[in-house]
Design a protein around this motif. Structure first.
Motif, PDB file in Angstrom:
ATOM      1  N   LYS A  38      51.656  64.920 -41.310  1.00 55.71           N
ATOM      2  CA  LYS A  38      50.948  66.137 -40.540  1.00 55.71           C
ATOM      3  C   LYS A  38      51.890  66.035 -39.370  1.00 55.71           C
ATOM      4  O   LYS A  38      52.298  65.205 -39.193  1.00 55.71           O
ATOM      5  CB  LYS A  38      49.348  65.416 -40.174  1.00 55.71           C
ATOM      6  CG  LYS A  38      48.438  65.204 -41.386  1.00 55.71           C
ATOM      7  CD  LYS A  38      47.330  64.877 -40.446  1.00 55.71           C
ATOM      8  CE  LYS A  38      45.708  65.079 -41.394  1.00 55.71           C
ATOM      9  NZ  LYS A  38      44.427  64.939 -40.438  1.00 55.71           N
ATOM     10  N   SER A  39      52.126  67.643 -39.726  1.00 49.87           N
ATOM     11  CA  SER A  39      53.118  68.175 -38.351  1.00 49.87           C
ATOM     12  C   SER A  39      52.361  69.005 -38.011  1.00 49.87           C
ATOM     13  O   SER A  39      52.195  69.975 -38.399  1.00 49.87           O
ATOM     14  CB  SER A  39      54.384  68.755 -38.993  1.00 49.87           C
ATOM     15  OG  SER A  39      54.935  68.988 -38.150  1.00 49.87           O
ATOM     16  N   TYR A  62      59.849  62.155 -43.311  1.00 55.02           N
ATOM     17  CA  TYR A  62      59.347  62.484 -43.178  1.00 55.02           C
ATOM     18  C   TYR A  62      59.774  61.777 -41.063  1.00 55.02           C
ATOM     19  O   TYR A  62      58.806  62.159 -40.313  1.00 55.02           O
ATOM     20  CB  TYR A  62      58.030  62.620 -42.642  1.00 55.02           C
ATOM     21  CG  TYR A  62      57.953  63.900 -44.001  1.00 55.02           C
ATOM     22  CD1 TYR A  62      58.403  65.477 -43.502  1.00 55.02           C
ATOM     23  CD2 TYR A  62      58.277  63.327 -45.183  1.00 55.02           C
ATOM     24  CE1 TYR A  62      58.447  66.528 -44.140  1.00 55.02           C
ATOM     25  CE2 TYR A  62      58.258  65.235 -46.484  1.00 55.02           C
ATOM     26  CZ  TYR A  62      58.382  66.146 -45.876  1.00 55.02           C
ATOM     27  OH  TYR A  62      57.593  67.024 -46.830  1.00 55.02           O
ATOM     28  N   GLN A  65      60.278  63.307 -37.663  1.00 54.94           N
ATOM     29  CA  GLN A  65      59.945  64.252 -37.175  1.00 54.94           C
ATOM     30  C   GLN A  65      58.543  64.914 -37.929  1.00 54.94           C
ATOM     31  O   GLN A  65      57.925  66.114 -37.568  1.00 54.94           O
ATOM     32  CB  GLN A  65      60.670  64.959 -38.598  1.00 54.94           C
ATOM     33  CG  GLN A  65      62.078  64.596 -38.929  1.00 54.94           C
ATOM     34  CD  GLN A  65      62.540  65.172 -39.876  1.00 54.94           C
ATOM     35  OE1 GLN A  65      62.464  67.064 -40.581  1.00 54.94           O
ATOM     36  NE2 GLN A  65      62.805  64.706 -40.627  1.00 54.94           N
ATOM     37  N   ALA A  66      56.914  63.989 -38.058  1.00 59.43           N
ATOM     38  CA  ALA A  66      55.628  64.029 -37.814  1.00 59.43           C
ATOM     39  C   ALA A  66      55.075  62.922 -38.226  1.00 59.43           C
ATOM     40  O   ALA A  66      56.081  62.427 -38.258  1.00 59.43           O
ATOM     41  CB  ALA A  66      55.650  64.510 -39.585  1.00 59.43           C
ATOM     42  N   GLN A 187      50.828  67.116 -32.889  1.00 58.80           N
ATOM     43  CA  GLN A 187      52.166  67.389 -31.716  1.00 58.80           C
ATOM     44  C   GLN A 187      52.797  66.107 -31.634  1.00 58.80           C
ATOM     45  O   GLN A 187      53.932  66.360 -30.522  1.00 58.80           O
ATOM     46  CB  GLN A 187      52.445  68.155 -32.247  1.00 58.80           C
ATOM     47  CG  GLN A 187      52.041  69.942 -32.735  1.00 58.80           C
ATOM     48  CD  GLN A 187      52.103  71.443 -32.022  1.00 58.80           C
ATOM     49  OE1 GLN A 187      51.012  71.038 -31.087  1.00 58.80           O
ATOM     50  NE2 GLN A 187      53.161  71.809 -32.453  1.00 58.80           N
ATOM     51  N   LEU A 198      60.170  62.489 -30.309  1.00 60.15           N
ATOM     52  CA  LEU A 198      59.942  63.240 -30.788  1.00 60.15           C
ATOM     53  C   LEU A 198      59.422  65.323 -29.633  1.00 60.15           C
ATOM     54  O   LEU A 198      58.949  65.872 -30.161  1.00 60.15           O
ATOM     55  CB  LEU A 198      58.458  63.904 -31.449  1.00 60.15           C
ATOM     56  CG  LEU A 198      58.503  62.136 -32.874  1.00 60.15           C
ATOM     57  CD1 LEU A 198      57.496  62.629 -33.358  1.00 60.15           C
ATOM     58  CD2 LEU A 198      59.714  62.193 -33.464  1.00 60.15           C
ATOM     59  N   ILE A 201      60.653  68.979 -30.163  1.00 62.43           N
ATOM     60  CA  ILE A 201      59.778  69.437 -32.286  1.00 62.43           C
ATOM     61  C   ILE A 201      58.792  69.814 -31.296  1.00 62.43           C
ATOM     62  O   ILE A 201      58.014  69.927 -30.587  1.00 62.43           O
ATOM     63  CB  ILE A 201      59.216  68.178 -33.355  1.00 62.43           C
ATOM     64  CG1 ILE A 201      59.917  67.372 -33.721  1.00 62.43           C
ATOM     65  CG2 ILE A 201      58.660  68.766 -33.945  1.00 62.43           C
ATOM     66  CD1 ILE A 201      59.035  66.509 -34.417  1.00 62.43           C
TER      67      ILE A 201
END
Length: 207
Positions: A38-39, A62, A65-66, A187, A198, A201
């Protein structure tokens, strides 16, 4: 339903088998190779992994990043590592995933039980369980990042009712959530249980 022999051999002994089954049903997956990514609160649709190598490739692509969850318990990939390359194949091994996942979930239960004042009443455990499942899914409970928080180390005194304890249910099609806990914002790096930075992001800064 998860195999009883697998629970006996691999799961955290501090949790009763019925609780482990309910935990996996409420928060996990039937597929040991399952990888969920999930992102920004959105599920990323990915080809189904059919081998350990494919599952590891997705995780390493991932992680950082997620939010990446993996295996029977949907364990948060990245706990205790600093680089995606450090992720190990045992994350998708059924026994190791169940061992890691139930050990971590037992810690989450202890964190939640401590917040409740470590009650001994059997009537309180269902709420503790539901809150712990929600914390597992979101990574937080009452502002605490449960995957990185220190283990209280206090045994859960409230009886684990195998017959009466039930996973979090849906109300009008929406998943029930504990009182005063905000809906998850995927997030937030704390929800991923990953130590990789992160904060950049989505333009958000980590708290």
């Amino acid at each position: 339903m998860i195999d009883a022999a697998l629970i006996k051999e691999c799961a955290d002994p501090s949790l009763k088998p019925a609780i482990i089954e309910q935990f996996v049903t409420a928060a996990g997956s039937e597929d040991p190779l399952a990888v969920t990514v999930k992102s920004g609160g959105r599920l990323i649709l990915l080809p189904k992994a059919t081998s350990t190598e494919e599952a590891m490739a997705i995780m390493r692509q991932y992680a950082g990043q997620a939010v990446v969850r993996v295996g029977l318990t949907q364990f948060p990939a990245g706990v205790g590592v600093t680089e995606p390359a450090d992720l190990e194949p045992d994350l998708v091994d059924p026994c190791q995933n169940l061992r890691k996942g139930t050990t971590m979930f037992a810690k989450v239960l202890r964190i939640v039980a401590k917040w409740y004042g470590n009650p001994t009443s059997k009537d309180v455990f269902p709420q503790i369980f539901d809150d712990a499942v929600y914390a597992w899914k979101t990574g937080e409970f009452e502002g605490v990042s449960v995957f990185q928080a220190e283990d209280p180390g206090i045994p859960i005194e409230a009886p684990q009712q195998s017959d009466e304890t039930r996973p979090a249910e849906s109300v009008d099609g929406e998943e029930a959530t504990p009182k005063d806990v905000q809906p998850e914002t995927m997030q937030d790096v704390r929800h991923a249980g990953i130590r990789i930075d992160l904060s950049r992001i989505g333009g958000q800064q980590q708290r």
